[in-house]
Design an enzyme around this catalytic site. Structure first.
Site, PDB file in Angstrom:
ATOM      1  N   ALA A  44     -66.896   1.467 -69.882  1.00 25.24           N
ATOM      2  CA  ALA A  44     -66.494   2.095 -71.150  1.00 25.24           C
ATOM      3  C   ALA A  44     -64.978   2.151 -71.255  1.00 25.24           C
ATOM      4  O   ALA A  44     -64.403   1.898 -72.327  1.00 25.24           O
ATOM      5  CB  ALA A  44     -67.084   3.499 -71.244  1.00 25.24           C
ATOM      6  N   GLU A 141     -69.669  -1.095 -61.132  1.00 26.63           N
ATOM      7  CA  GLU A 141     -70.187   0.272 -61.197  1.00 26.63           C
ATOM      8  C   GLU A 141     -71.611   0.308 -61.772  1.00 26.63           C
ATOM      9  O   GLU A 141     -72.133   1.371 -62.106  1.00 26.63           O
ATOM     10  CB  GLU A 141     -69.241   1.158 -62.035  1.00 26.63           C
ATOM     11  CG  GLU A 141     -69.041   2.532 -61.446  1.00 26.63           C
ATOM     12  CD  GLU A 141     -67.941   3.316 -62.127  1.00 26.63           C
ATOM     13  OE1 GLU A 141     -67.150   3.932 -61.402  1.00 26.63           O
ATOM     14  OE2 GLU A 141     -67.860   3.307 -63.379  1.00 26.63           O
ATOM     15  N   THR A 213     -53.486  -6.056 -58.598  1.00 26.26           N
ATOM     16  CA  THR A 213     -52.612  -5.018 -59.152  1.00 26.26           C
ATOM     17  C   THR A 213     -52.171  -4.102 -58.009  1.00 26.26           C
ATOM     18  O   THR A 213     -52.993  -3.652 -57.212  1.00 26.26           O
ATOM     19  CB  THR A 213     -53.332  -4.199 -60.252  1.00 26.26           C
ATOM     20  OG1 THR A 213     -54.486  -3.573 -59.686  1.00 26.26           O
ATOM     21  CG2 THR A 213     -53.768  -5.075 -61.404  1.00 26.26           C
ATOM     22  N   GLY A 215     -50.091  -1.192 -58.310  1.00 28.00           N
ATOM     23  CA  GLY A 215     -49.491   0.049 -58.814  1.00 28.00           C
ATOM     24  C   GLY A 215     -48.039  -0.155 -59.211  1.00 28.00           C
ATOM     25  O   GLY A 215     -47.696  -1.096 -59.927  1.00 28.00           O
ATOM     26  N   ASP A 239     -50.987  10.791 -64.117  1.00 23.21           N
ATOM     27  CA  ASP A 239     -52.389  10.589 -63.719  1.00 23.21           C
ATOM     28  C   ASP A 239     -52.688   9.085 -63.701  1.00 23.21           C
ATOM     29  O   ASP A 239     -52.596   8.422 -64.734  1.00 23.21           O
ATOM     30  CB  ASP A 239     -53.316  11.314 -64.722  1.00 23.21           C
ATOM     31  CG  ASP A 239     -54.786  11.151 -64.380  1.00 23.21           C
ATOM     32  OD1 ASP A 239     -55.106  10.601 -63.304  1.00 23.21           O
ATOM     33  OD2 ASP A 239     -55.623  11.572 -65.204  1.00 23.21           O
ATOM     34  N   GLY A 244     -56.029   1.099 -63.865  1.00 27.30           N
ATOM     35  CA  GLY A 244     -56.560  -0.239 -63.567  1.00 27.30           C
ATOM     36  C   GLY A 244     -57.440  -0.725 -64.708  1.00 27.30           C
ATOM     37  O   GLY A 244     -57.407  -1.908 -65.084  1.00 27.30           O
ATOM     38  N   ASP A 245     -58.234   0.193 -65.263  1.00 23.82           N
ATOM     39  CA  ASP A 245     -59.118  -0.179 -66.388  1.00 23.82           C
ATOM     40  C   ASP A 245     -58.276  -0.572 -67.605  1.00 23.82           C
ATOM     41  O   ASP A 245     -58.620  -1.503 -68.340  1.00 23.82           O
ATOM     42  CB  ASP A 245     -60.032   0.995 -66.760  1.00 23.82           C
ATOM     43  CG  ASP A 245     -60.979   1.354 -65.628  1.00 23.82           C
ATOM     44  OD1 ASP A 245     -61.325   0.454 -64.840  1.00 23.82           O
ATOM     45  OD2 ASP A 245     -61.355   2.534 -65.523  1.00 23.82           O
ATOM     46  N   GLY A 280     -56.139  11.898 -67.934  1.00 21.20           N
ATOM     47  CA  GLY A 280     -57.458  11.432 -68.370  1.00 21.20           C
ATOM     48  C   GLY A 280     -57.533   9.915 -68.338  1.00 21.20           C
ATOM     49  O   GLY A 280     -56.499   9.229 -68.296  1.00 21.20           O
TER      50      GLY A 280
HETATM   51  O1  RIB Z   1     -61.576   3.833 -63.130  1.00 21.48           O
HETATM   52  C1  RIB Z   1     -61.642   5.186 -63.502  1.00 21.48           C
HETATM   53  C2  RIB Z   1     -63.059   5.573 -63.742  1.00 21.48           C
HETATM   54  O2  RIB Z   1     -63.769   5.520 -62.526  1.00 21.48           O
HETATM   55  C3  RIB Z   1     -63.273   6.975 -64.249  1.00 21.48           C
HETATM   56  O3  RIB Z   1     -63.234   7.047 -65.649  1.00 21.48           O
HETATM   57  C4  RIB Z   1     -64.627   7.357 -63.672  1.00 21.48           C
HETATM   58  O4  RIB Z   1     -65.627   7.524 -64.617  1.00 21.48           O
HETATM   59  C5  RIB Z   1     -64.965   6.248 -62.685  1.00 21.48           C
HETATM   60  O5  RIB Z   1     -65.869   5.378 -63.212  1.00 21.48           O
END
Ligand code: RIB
Length: 298
Positions: A44, A141, A213, A215, A239, A244-245, A280
């Site tokens: 997501a 995941e 990656t 950092g 934070d 990474g996402d 977040g």
């Molecule tokens: O990569 C960060 C994510 O890892 C968080 O949003 C958490 O839900 C985990 O999936």
């Protein structure tokens, strides 16, 4: 080149953050500073990061038919992420992530919940519609069987396959060969590549494909001649959750627009640098105007 369609097949979580100045030892209780919730899950997160930057994104994944459902569906619609193929599962909760935040770094425990149902059965159900997409963004995941089912099919159809191997696990060489781009962080790199040898040697083995990656040390890849390091922007990080996402989501949008690899990586680093400046996972993800500002400054 016109913009290609992006399909993200991955996890969906609700994130529960606790922030403290010190992490507890086993058997110890500490008082924290802050608790908050956010939308999360690597699938997501990457879908939302890509959509905010103008990608044409569809998210394939599973949530529970629970109290989170309505909020999540509204959220994805607001973020312009297509969810026509979402799997709503009875009798199980939406995935959850419990995140300890300390000095801008995190530790995460996930409870997969409905994400377990993004399995081979679901993969088979969605496989027919997947041929309508061009660029595929996957993570680890959801059950590995889903990737083992989908990647060979997508490869046969000459699709662009981007695999963010997180959370890390050892992957077989046959699967890795079929992937177009692999985007681990340093830790995931050593697990996925099973500590083969020095990073430079492994990068050379996967030129223009393995993108690591690191950092604040930037991003490393091999361009066929040498190892290239794309530096990270220096920012005040609060934070790193979802950075990474954000990198992978932004990188994917640039790939979907047919940009050269160096530009795709650069774009990913700009997006990730903005994401670490806010708390977040999805809350911190940037919009195109913010990246335009950075480009203008340079
Ligand atoms: O990569 C960060 C994510 O890892 C968080 O949003 C958490 O839900 C985990 O999936």
């Amino acid at each position: 080149m016109t913009m290609q369609r992006i399909a993200v097949v991955g996890s969906i979580n609700i994130d529960y953050f606790v922030e403290s100045k010190r992490l507890p030892k086993f058997g110890e209780t500490v008082t924290g500073e802050n608790f908050f919730m956010d939308f999360g899950g690597k699938g997501a997160n990457q879908a939302v990061a890509a959509a905010r930057l103008g990608g044409d994104v569809t998210l394939f994944g599973s949530i529970g038919n629970d109290e989170q459902k309505g909020v999540l569906l509204d959220h994805f619609r607001n973020e312009k992420v297509n969810i026509d193929h979402l799997n709503v599962v009875e009798g199980i909760s939406t995935g959850a992530a419990f995140i300890q935040l300390h000095n801008s770094e995190n530790r995460i425990i996930i409870i997969p919940g409905a994400n377990q149902f993004s399995n081979a059965i679901y993969a088979e159900q969605i496989s027919k519609s997947l041929v309508n997409y061009d660029v595929f963004l996957l993570q680890l995941e959801i059950p590995l069987e889903t990737l083992e089912y989908l990647i060979p099919i997508l490869y046969e159809h000459n699709k662009t396959i981007i695999l963010d191997p997180a959370p890390a696990q050892v992957l077989n060489e046959e699967l890795l060969e079929k992937v177009t781009y692999l985007t681990p962080n340093e830790h995931e790199f050593s697990v996925v590549m099973n500590k083969q040898s020095e990073m430079a040697n492994v990068l050379k083995k996967y030129p223009n494909k393995l993108i690591v990656t690191c950092g604040k040390d930037g991003v490393k890849f091999h361009n066929g001649e040498k190892v290239v390091n794309i530096p990270a922007r220096k920012v005040q990080a609060v934070d790193s959750t979802g950075a990474g996402d954000t990198f992978t989501g932004a990188f994917t949008v640039a790939v979907s627009k047919g940009k050269p690899l160096v530009e795709c990586i650069q774009y990913g680093t700009y997006a990730a640098s903005l994401s670490v400046m806010k708390k977040g996972a999805q809350s911190g993800m940037p919009y195109q105007e913010e990246i335009d500002e950075i480009i203008k400054e340079r």
